[in-house]
Write a protein that holds these residues in place. Structure first.
Motif, PDB file in Angstrom:
ATOM      1  N   ASN A  79       0.829  -1.202   0.000  1.00  0.00           N
ATOM      2  CA  ASN A  79       0.000   0.000   0.000  1.00  0.00           C
ATOM      3  C   ASN A  79       0.865   1.254   0.000  1.00  0.00           C
ATOM      4  OD1 ASN A  79      -2.583  -1.387   0.260  1.00  0.00           O
ATOM      5  ND2 ASN A  79      -1.906  -1.893   2.325  1.00  0.00           N
ATOM      6  N   LEU A  80       0.370   2.283  -0.632  1.00  0.00           N
ATOM      7  CA  LEU A  80       1.024   3.589  -0.610  1.00  0.00           C
ATOM      8  C   LEU A  80       0.015   4.602  -0.079  1.00  0.00           C
ATOM      9  CD1 LEU A  80       3.586   5.231  -1.308  1.00  0.00           C
ATOM     10  CD2 LEU A  80       2.477   5.765  -3.501  1.00  0.00           C
ATOM     11  N   GLN A  81       0.221   5.012   1.155  1.00  0.00           N
ATOM     12  CA  GLN A  81      -0.638   6.023   1.764  1.00  0.00           C
ATOM     13  C   GLN A  81      -0.077   7.391   1.417  1.00  0.00           C
ATOM     14  OE1 GLN A  81      -3.561   5.691   3.566  1.00  0.00           O
ATOM     15  NE2 GLN A  81      -3.656   7.922   3.488  1.00  0.00           N
ATOM     16  N   MET A  82      -0.869   8.190   0.748  1.00  0.00           N
ATOM     17  CA  MET A  82      -0.419   9.504   0.301  1.00  0.00           C
ATOM     18  C   MET A  82      -1.218  10.573   1.032  1.00  0.00           C
ATOM     19  SD  MET A  82       0.013   8.797  -3.785  1.00  0.00           S
ATOM     20  CE  MET A  82      -1.743   8.660  -4.080  1.00  0.00           C
ATOM     21  N   ASN A  83      -0.532  11.358   1.826  1.00  0.00           N
ATOM     22  CA  ASN A  83      -1.159  12.432   2.594  1.00  0.00           C
ATOM     23  C   ASN A  83      -0.670  13.790   2.108  1.00  0.00           C
ATOM     24  OD1 ASN A  83      -2.410  10.448   4.254  1.00  0.00           O
ATOM     25  ND2 ASN A  83      -0.600  10.379   5.573  1.00  0.00           N
ATOM     26  N   SER A  84      -1.400  14.825   2.470  1.00  0.00           N
ATOM     27  CA  SER A  84      -1.022  16.198   2.105  1.00  0.00           C
ATOM     28  C   SER A  84      -0.673  16.288   0.623  1.00  0.00           C
ATOM     29  CB  SER A  84       0.165  16.651   2.961  1.00  0.00           C
ATOM     30  OG  SER A  84      -0.143  16.598   4.330  1.00  0.00           O
ATOM     31  N   LEU A  85      -1.541  15.768  -0.185  1.00  0.00           N
ATOM     32  CA  LEU A  85      -1.267  15.719  -1.617  1.00  0.00           C
ATOM     33  C   LEU A  85      -1.172  17.116  -2.218  1.00  0.00           C
ATOM     34  CD1 LEU A  85      -3.437  12.646  -2.503  1.00  0.00           C
ATOM     35  CD2 LEU A  85      -1.023  12.908  -3.088  1.00  0.00           C
ATOM     36  N   LYS A  86      -0.290  17.224  -3.189  1.00  0.00           N
ATOM     37  CA  LYS A  86      -0.051  18.492  -3.879  1.00  0.00           C
ATOM     38  C   LYS A  86      -0.406  18.341  -5.354  1.00  0.00           C
ATOM     39  CE  LYS A  86       3.930  19.391  -0.873  1.00  0.00           C
ATOM     40  NZ  LYS A  86       5.383  19.683  -0.845  1.00  0.00           N
ATOM     41  N   VAL A  87      -0.619  19.451  -6.011  1.00  0.00           N
ATOM     42  CA  VAL A  87      -0.931  19.420  -7.440  1.00  0.00           C
ATOM     43  C   VAL A  87       0.169  18.689  -8.205  1.00  0.00           C
ATOM     44  CG1 VAL A  87      -1.234  20.841  -9.479  1.00  0.00           C
ATOM     45  CG2 VAL A  87      -2.332  21.507  -7.325  1.00  0.00           C
ATOM     46  N   GLU A  88       1.405  18.886  -7.776  1.00  0.00           N
ATOM     47  CA  GLU A  88       2.530  18.262  -8.478  1.00  0.00           C
ATOM     48  C   GLU A  88       2.632  16.753  -8.249  1.00  0.00           C
ATOM     49  OE1 GLU A  88       2.616  20.948  -6.508  1.00  0.00           O
ATOM     50  OE2 GLU A  88       4.426  20.961  -5.231  1.00  0.00           O
ATOM     51  N   ASP A  89       1.787  16.198  -7.414  1.00  0.00           N
ATOM     52  CA  ASP A  89       1.727  14.744  -7.250  1.00  0.00           C
ATOM     53  C   ASP A  89       0.861  14.093  -8.323  1.00  0.00           C
ATOM     54  OD1 ASP A  89       1.592  15.268  -3.706  1.00  0.00           O
ATOM     55  OD2 ASP A  89       3.325  14.612  -4.889  1.00  0.00           O
ATOM     56  N   THR A  90       0.202  14.898  -9.107  1.00  0.00           N
ATOM     57  CA  THR A  90      -0.634  14.376 -10.188  1.00  0.00           C
ATOM     58  C   THR A  90       0.211  13.579 -11.172  1.00  0.00           C
ATOM     59  OG1 THR A  90      -2.235  16.186 -10.035  1.00  0.00           O
ATOM     60  CG2 THR A  90      -2.107  15.012 -12.134  1.00  0.00           C
ATOM     61  N   ALA A  91      -0.196  12.335 -11.404  1.00  0.00           N
ATOM     62  CA  ALA A  91       0.566  11.447 -12.289  1.00  0.00           C
ATOM     63  C   ALA A  91      -0.153  10.112 -12.392  1.00  0.00           C
ATOM     64  CB  ALA A  91       1.976  11.234 -11.760  1.00  0.00           C
ATOM     65  N   VAL A  92       0.317   9.297 -13.302  1.00  0.00           N
ATOM     66  CA  VAL A  92      -0.059   7.889 -13.314  1.00  0.00           C
ATOM     67  C   VAL A  92       0.934   7.158 -12.428  1.00  0.00           C
ATOM     68  CG1 VAL A  92      -0.374   5.821 -14.708  1.00  0.00           C
ATOM     69  CG2 VAL A  92      -1.048   8.055 -15.627  1.00  0.00           C
ATOM     70  N   TYR A  93       0.433   6.425 -11.475  1.00  0.00           N
ATOM     71  CA  TYR A  93       1.271   5.708 -10.518  1.00  0.00           C
ATOM     72  C   TYR A  93       1.329   4.222 -10.885  1.00  0.00           C
ATOM     73  CZ  TYR A  93       1.636   9.757  -7.484  1.00  0.00           C
ATOM     74  OH  TYR A  93       1.933  10.993  -6.974  1.00  0.00           O
ATOM     75  N   TYR A  94       2.540   3.678 -10.857  1.00  0.00           N
ATOM     76  CA  TYR A  94       2.778   2.284 -11.189  1.00  0.00           C
ATOM     77  C   TYR A  94       3.458   1.588 -10.020  1.00  0.00           C
ATOM     78  CZ  TYR A  94       2.292   3.915 -16.048  1.00  0.00           C
ATOM     79  OH  TYR A  94       1.840   4.477 -17.214  1.00  0.00           O
ATOM     80  N   CYS A  95       3.133   0.321  -9.812  1.00  0.00           N
ATOM     81  CA  CYS A  95       3.906  -0.472  -8.872  1.00  0.00           C
ATOM     82  C   CYS A  95       4.781  -1.435  -9.667  1.00  0.00           C
ATOM     83  CB  CYS A  95       3.026  -1.215  -7.871  1.00  0.00           C
ATOM     84  SG  CYS A  95       1.804  -2.333  -8.574  1.00  0.00           S
ATOM     85  N   ALA A  96       5.907  -1.770  -9.065  1.00  0.00           N
ATOM     86  CA  ALA A  96       6.881  -2.622  -9.730  1.00  0.00           C
ATOM     87  C   ALA A  96       7.546  -3.531  -8.715  1.00  0.00           C
ATOM     88  CB  ALA A  96       7.930  -1.771 -10.429  1.00  0.00           C
ATOM     89  N   ALA A  97       8.040  -4.665  -9.175  1.00  0.00           N
ATOM     90  CA  ALA A  97       8.713  -5.622  -8.295  1.00  0.00           C
ATOM     91  C   ALA A  97      10.014  -6.075  -8.936  1.00  0.00           C
ATOM     92  CB  ALA A  97       7.812  -6.827  -8.030  1.00  0.00           C
ATOM     93  N   GLY A  98      10.993  -6.330  -8.086  1.00  0.00           N
ATOM     94  CA  GLY A  98      12.268  -6.823  -8.572  1.00  0.00           C
ATOM     95  C   GLY A  98      12.958  -7.619  -7.501  1.00  0.00           C
ATOM     96  N   SER A  99      13.739  -8.620  -7.917  1.00  0.00           N
ATOM     97  CA  SER A  99      14.418  -9.488  -6.954  1.00  0.00           C
ATOM     98  C   SER A  99      15.896  -9.188  -6.827  1.00  0.00           C
ATOM     99  CB  SER A  99      14.229 -10.953  -7.364  1.00  0.00           C
ATOM    100  OG  SER A  99      14.789 -11.171  -8.645  1.00  0.00           O
ATOM    101  N   ARG A 100      16.406  -8.339  -7.661  1.00  0.00           N
ATOM    102  CA  ARG A 100      17.847  -8.048  -7.648  1.00  0.00           C
ATOM    103  C   ARG A 100      18.090  -6.573  -7.342  1.00  0.00           C
ATOM    104  NH1 ARG A 100      18.699 -10.324 -13.535  1.00  0.00           N
ATOM    105  NH2 ARG A 100      16.655  -9.293 -13.663  1.00  0.00           N
ATOM    106  N   ILE A 101      17.301  -6.035  -6.446  1.00  0.00           N
ATOM    107  CA  ILE A 101      17.375  -4.619  -6.129  1.00  0.00           C
ATOM    108  C   ILE A 101      18.430  -4.396  -5.051  1.00  0.00           C
ATOM    109  CG2 ILE A 101      16.087  -2.597  -5.376  1.00  0.00           C
ATOM    110  CD1 ILE A 101      15.147  -3.842  -8.036  1.00  0.00           C
TER     111      ILE A 101
END
Length: 125
Positions: A79-101
């Motif tokens: 989960n991504l809890q986003m508080n105090s959102l700003k206009v500049e937070d406007t975007a398409v949000y993607y989640c990603a996974a990796g095993s070699r990070i």
């Protein structure tokens, strides 16, 4: 790993929103799960991430103190809890996974192997 992101929507500045990323297909043990965002004409930008096993979290400076990433192992969800959102937070949000990070690459989109579809977050008055 298949990832399904959800929770986007339209909110006003100062509001909160919670995004979810549900994983399926294989265990998330050993994976790092991250959120990125993208606006038209710009590269995908790292937002926040979590190491599944250790629960260590990491954030972009622009969201520190406002966003919080967490995991629910029972639901294979990040989960991504986003508080105090700003206009500049406007975007398409993607989640990603990796095993070699590793620490030096964990903010790079190219380091992640699996991606979910995006969910649009619009912050506007």
């Amino acid at each position: 790993v298949q990832l399904q992101a959800s929770g986007g929507g339209w909110v006003q500045p100062g509001d909160s929103l919670r995004l979810s990323c549900v994983a399926s297909g294989r265990s998330l043990n050993g994976q790092s799960i991250a959120w990125f965002r993208q606006t038209p004409g710009k590269e995908r930008e790292f937002v926040a991430g979590i190491q599944w096993n250790s629960r260590i979290t990491y954030y972009a400076e622009s969201v520190k103190g406002r966003f919080a990433v967490s995991r629910d192992s029972a639901k294979s969800t990040v989960n991504l809890q986003m508080n105090s959102l700003k206009v500049e937070d406007t975007a398409v949000y993607y989640c990603a996974a990796g095993s070699r990070i590793i620490v030096t690459t964990r903010t790079w989109a190219t380091a992640y192997d699996y991606w979910g579809q995006g969910t649009l977050v619009t912050v506007s008055s």
